[in-house]
Enzyme design. Sequence first.
Site, PDB file in Angstrom:
ATOM      1  N   HIS A 182      10.216  -0.583 -20.596  1.00  0.00           N
ATOM      2  CA  HIS A 182       9.566  -0.871 -21.975  1.00  0.00           C
ATOM      3  C   HIS A 182       8.579   0.508 -21.706  1.00  0.00           C
ATOM      4  CE1 HIS A 182       7.448  -2.335 -25.194  1.00  0.00           C
ATOM      5  NE2 HIS A 182       6.273  -2.731 -24.605  1.00  0.00           N
ATOM      6  N   HIS A 195       0.303  -4.898 -22.202  1.00  0.00           N
ATOM      7  CA  HIS A 195       0.075  -4.710 -23.731  1.00  0.00           C
ATOM      8  C   HIS A 195      -0.771  -6.164 -24.206  1.00  0.00           C
ATOM      9  CE1 HIS A 195       3.211  -1.609 -24.601  1.00  0.00           C
ATOM     10  NE2 HIS A 195       2.074  -1.132 -24.438  1.00  0.00           N
ATOM     11  N   ASP A 207      -0.514  -8.086 -26.847  1.00  0.00           N
ATOM     12  CA  ASP A 207      -0.182  -9.291 -27.279  1.00  0.00           C
ATOM     13  C   ASP A 207       0.508 -10.270 -26.090  1.00  0.00           C
ATOM     14  OD1 ASP A 207       1.683  -6.848 -27.204  1.00  0.00           O
ATOM     15  OD2 ASP A 207       3.146  -8.445 -28.233  1.00  0.00           O
ATOM     16  N   HIS A 208       0.208  -9.928 -24.945  1.00  0.00           N
ATOM     17  CA  HIS A 208       0.895 -10.668 -23.776  1.00  0.00           C
ATOM     18  C   HIS A 208      -0.187 -10.978 -22.862  1.00  0.00           C
ATOM     19  CE1 HIS A 208       5.312  -9.868 -24.453  1.00  0.00           C
ATOM     20  NE2 HIS A 208       4.718  -8.819 -25.185  1.00  0.00           N
ATOM     21  N   HIS A 219       9.924 -12.947 -29.746  1.00  0.00           N
ATOM     22  CA  HIS A 219       9.183 -11.610 -29.883  1.00  0.00           C
ATOM     23  C   HIS A 219       9.743 -10.878 -31.201  1.00  0.00           C
ATOM     24  CE1 HIS A 219       7.514  -7.798 -28.639  1.00  0.00           C
ATOM     25  NE2 HIS A 219       6.740  -8.452 -28.068  1.00  0.00           N
ATOM     26  N   HIS A 240       3.155  -7.918 -18.648  1.00  0.00           N
ATOM     27  CA  HIS A 240       2.838  -6.406 -18.809  1.00  0.00           C
ATOM     28  C   HIS A 240       1.370  -6.331 -19.385  1.00  0.00           C
ATOM     29  CE1 HIS A 240       4.810  -6.903 -22.603  1.00  0.00           C
ATOM     30  NE2 HIS A 240       4.445  -5.718 -23.133  1.00  0.00           N
TER      31      HIS A 240
END
Length: 306
Positions: free
Chosen positions: A143, A65, A67-68, A271, A63
Site C-alpha cells: 500500500h 489510515h 478508515d481502519h 473495501h 495500517h
Amino acid sequence: MGYFNVTILGCGSATPTLRHSPSAQAVRYRNRLMLVDCGEGTQLQLRRYGLSFAKISDIFVSHLHGDHFLGLPGLLSTMALHGVEGAVTVHTFAEGADILRRLMAMFCHETTFTLRYNIITPGQESVLFEDNNLRVTSFPLHHRVPCVGFRFDEKPKRRHIDGPAVKFYDVPHYLMDAIKDGADFTRPDGTIVPNNRLTTPADPSMSYAYCSDTAFDTRVADAVRGVDVLYHEATYGDDRAHNAAPRGHSTAREAGRIAALAGARELILGHYSKTVDDESVLAAQAAEEFAGKVIAANEGLVINLI
C-alpha cells in the site's frame, strides 16, 4: 453457527457512504472474539450485530489510515466506561501504539481492563498470537503506507479413535492420547499395529486470510497460499482500474487473480470505493479470474468456516 466465523462490520473504503461502513471485522474462534481493523462506528456495528465488546481479547490493525483505525479510541473508551475487565491486546505498528497511548491518556485516563500492545514489524511475516488451537500471523501488503494482512490458521486436529478397533487390539486407555496424536501401538508380543488401523482421519483444519489495502502483487498470493477463505480488497471495478495501482489498491479482477494463484476455496470481496453502486458487477469480474465461490461482502454478512 459454528465455532470459527467472521462477521463483516464494515466493508467500505476511505469515504463514508450511506451504504457501507469503514473497514472492520469480528473473528470468533471458540471463546475468543477478535477484531480486525476498527474504522469509525465499529462499536455501533458490534451492537447492531449482537457482538459483545466485553468479550474482545485482540484487535489487529492492518495500517494507520483513518478508515481502519479511527474507531479504536472510541471503542476502547466505551469498554472502559462499561467496566470491561480482563486484558485486550492491540496488535499494531509502533507508531500506532504511540498514538493510542497518547489518545487514551487524554480521553480515557483509567481503564478497567489491561491494555496491551504487541508491536508489528512491517515488511515481514510474524506470529502475533498462538495457542493450542489457533495461530494468527501477519504478512506484508503493498500500500502507500506500511500495511499488513492477517492469517488465522487452525492447527491440525487430532485423529478420531476407532472404538471397535482399539477394543479388538486391546489398546490400554492411557495410550489413547498418543494414539490420537498419530502413534502406532506395540502389542505385548512386539507386533506393531499401525495408527491408521486404530483411528479415522482428523476433521479438516480451516483458515481465513484478511488482505486489506494492497496493490496487486503475487507475493500476496504466496503469503495466503492454501487458505480456505480469502477476504481481499476490491476497491475498484474494471471501469476504474487505472486508479488502483497508483493509489495502492486492487480491482475485483485482481482480487480474483490472487485467489486463483493462492488456491483459495472461497473469495470475499470488500473495501469498495464510494463510486461502486453495484457490488455484483465486481463479483462477476472476480469470477472471471477465480473458479471458486465469490461473495461480495456486505455489513452483517457472517462467514462460517466451521
